[in-house]
Design a protein around this motif. Sequence first.
Motif, PDB file in Angstrom:
ATOM      1  N   MET A   1       0.837  -1.194   0.000  1.00 22.97           N
ATOM      2  CA  MET A   1       0.000   0.000   0.000  1.00 22.97           C
ATOM      3  C   MET A   1       0.881   1.257   0.000  1.00 22.97           C
ATOM      4  O   MET A   1       1.880   1.321   0.702  1.00 22.97           O
ATOM      5  N   LYS A   2       0.488   2.243  -0.794  1.00 25.63           N
ATOM      6  CA  LYS A   2       1.230   3.501  -0.841  1.00 25.63           C
ATOM      7  C   LYS A   2       0.761   4.439   0.276  1.00 25.63           C
ATOM      8  O   LYS A   2      -0.389   4.378   0.705  1.00 25.63           O
ATOM      9  N   TYR A   3       1.661   5.309   0.704  1.00 21.43           N
ATOM     10  CA  TYR A   3       1.338   6.294   1.736  1.00 21.43           C
ATOM     11  C   TYR A   3       1.681   7.686   1.228  1.00 21.43           C
ATOM     12  O   TYR A   3       2.696   7.859   0.545  1.00 21.43           O
ATOM     13  N   GLU A   4       0.839   8.649   1.574  1.00 17.28           N
ATOM     14  CA  GLU A   4       1.044  10.018   1.136  1.00 17.28           C
ATOM     15  C   GLU A   4       1.374  10.925   2.318  1.00 17.28           C
ATOM     16  O   GLU A   4       0.735  10.852   3.367  1.00 17.28           O
ATOM     17  N   CYS A   5       2.368  11.787   2.115  1.00 19.68           N
ATOM     18  CA  CYS A   5       2.705  12.808   3.103  1.00 19.68           C
ATOM     19  C   CYS A   5       1.627  13.887   3.064  1.00 19.68           C
ATOM     20  O   CYS A   5       1.423  14.505   2.024  1.00 19.68           O
ATOM     21  N   VAL A   6       0.949  14.087   4.191  1.00 18.18           N
ATOM     22  CA  VAL A   6      -0.143  15.060   4.197  1.00 18.18           C
ATOM     23  C   VAL A   6       0.393  16.491   4.162  1.00 18.18           C
ATOM     24  O   VAL A   6      -0.338  17.430   3.877  1.00 18.18           O
ATOM     25  N   ALA A   7       1.676  16.672   4.454  1.00 16.27           N
ATOM     26  CA  ALA A   7       2.262  18.014   4.473  1.00 16.27           C
ATOM     27  C   ALA A   7       2.624  18.507   3.074  1.00 16.27           C
ATOM     28  O   ALA A   7       2.446  19.674   2.751  1.00 16.27           O
ATOM     29  N   CYS A   8       3.159  17.590   2.226  1.00 17.34           N
ATOM     30  CA  CYS A   8       3.651  18.056   0.930  1.00 17.34           C
ATOM     31  C   CYS A   8       3.149  17.245  -0.261  1.00 17.34           C
ATOM     32  O   CYS A   8       3.361  17.627  -1.399  1.00 17.34           O
ATOM     33  N   GLU A  34      11.356   4.167  12.492  1.00 21.34           N
ATOM     34  CA  GLU A  34      10.557   5.269  13.042  1.00 21.34           C
ATOM     35  C   GLU A  34      11.238   6.623  12.871  1.00 21.34           C
ATOM     36  O   GLU A  34      10.579   7.661  12.927  1.00 21.34           O
ATOM     37  N   ASP A  35      12.562   6.624  12.689  1.00 19.85           N
ATOM     38  CA  ASP A  35      13.258   7.905  12.566  1.00 19.85           C
ATOM     39  C   ASP A  35      13.350   8.385  11.116  1.00 19.85           C
ATOM     40  O   ASP A  35      13.966   9.403  10.833  1.00 19.85           O
ATOM     41  N   TRP A  36      12.729   7.635  10.214  1.00 19.43           N
ATOM     42  CA  TRP A  36      12.708   8.058   8.809  1.00 19.43           C
ATOM     43  C   TRP A  36      11.844   9.307   8.687  1.00 19.43           C
ATOM     44  O   TRP A  36      10.856   9.463   9.403  1.00 19.43           O
ATOM     45  N   VAL A  37      12.242  10.191   7.756  1.00 13.14           N
ATOM     46  CA  VAL A  37      11.442  11.395   7.529  1.00 13.14           C
ATOM     47  C   VAL A  37      11.155  11.541   6.042  1.00 13.14           C
ATOM     48  O   VAL A  37      11.849  10.985   5.186  1.00 13.14           O
ATOM     49  N   CYS A  38      10.140  12.317   5.727  1.00 16.06           N
ATOM     50  CA  CYS A  38       9.765  12.588   4.347  1.00 16.06           C
ATOM     51  C   CYS A  38      10.970  13.184   3.606  1.00 16.06           C
ATOM     52  O   CYS A  38      11.550  14.169   4.062  1.00 16.06           O
ATOM     53  N   PRO A  39      11.340  12.590   2.454  1.00 17.27           N
ATOM     54  CA  PRO A  39      12.514  13.088   1.719  1.00 17.27           C
ATOM     55  C   PRO A  39      12.309  14.468   1.120  1.00 17.27           C
ATOM     56  O   PRO A  39      13.278  15.136   0.747  1.00 17.27           O
ATOM     57  N   LEU A  40      11.075  14.920   1.026  1.00 19.28           N
ATOM     58  CA  LEU A  40      10.830  16.237   0.440  1.00 19.28           C
ATOM     59  C   LEU A  40      10.715  17.344   1.483  1.00 19.28           C
ATOM     60  O   LEU A  40      11.266  18.426   1.309  1.00 19.28           O
ATOM     61  N   CYS A  41       9.987  17.072   2.570  1.00 21.41           N
ATOM     62  CA  CYS A  41       9.728  18.163   3.516  1.00 21.41           C
ATOM     63  C   CYS A  41      10.201  17.873   4.935  1.00 21.41           C
ATOM     64  O   CYS A  41      10.188  18.772   5.774  1.00 21.41           O
ATOM     65  N   VAL A  43       9.031  15.856   7.423  1.00 15.95           N
ATOM     66  CA  VAL A  43       8.156  15.479   8.543  1.00 15.95           C
ATOM     67  C   VAL A  43       8.277  13.986   8.823  1.00 15.95           C
ATOM     68  O   VAL A  43       8.757  13.214   7.998  1.00 15.95           O
ATOM     69  N   GLY A  44       7.822  13.577   9.988  1.00 17.28           N
ATOM     70  CA  GLY A  44       7.947  12.178  10.404  1.00 17.28           C
ATOM     71  C   GLY A  44       6.861  11.282   9.842  1.00 17.28           C
ATOM     72  O   GLY A  44       5.924  11.744   9.167  1.00 17.28           O
ATOM     73  N   LYS A  45       6.964   9.989  10.135  1.00 22.49           N
ATOM     74  CA  LYS A  45       6.018   8.998   9.622  1.00 22.49           C
ATOM     75  C   LYS A  45       4.588   9.259  10.050  1.00 22.49           C
ATOM     76  O   LYS A  45       3.652   8.844   9.382  1.00 22.49           O
ATOM     77  N   ASP A  46       4.426   9.928  11.201  1.00 23.90           N
ATOM     78  CA  ASP A  46       3.056  10.148  11.697  1.00 23.90           C
ATOM     79  C   ASP A  46       2.279  11.140  10.845  1.00 23.90           C
ATOM     80  O   ASP A  46       1.081  11.326  11.036  1.00 23.90           O
TER      81      ASP A  46
END
Length: 52
Positions: A1-8, A34-41, A43-46
């Motif tokens: 399943m794909k996940y989308e960053c709600v911030a960017c 858990e310490d992975w962050v969005c490569p574009l903006c 933000v964290g996984k949450d």
Amino acid sequence: MKYECVACGYIYDPELGDPDGGVEPGTTFADIPEDWVCPLCGVGKDMFEPVK
Ligand SMILES: [Zn+2]
């Protein structure tokens, strides 16, 4: 399943992973560290939501 960053709007595709972020192709979102962050903006996984 794909996940989308709600911030960017970045889409995490498990088939592609995030090699630049140390996540190998084939890694499900749940298995990303858990310490992975969005490569574009940065933000964290949450801040990610499943894409239907
Ligand atoms: Zn983002």
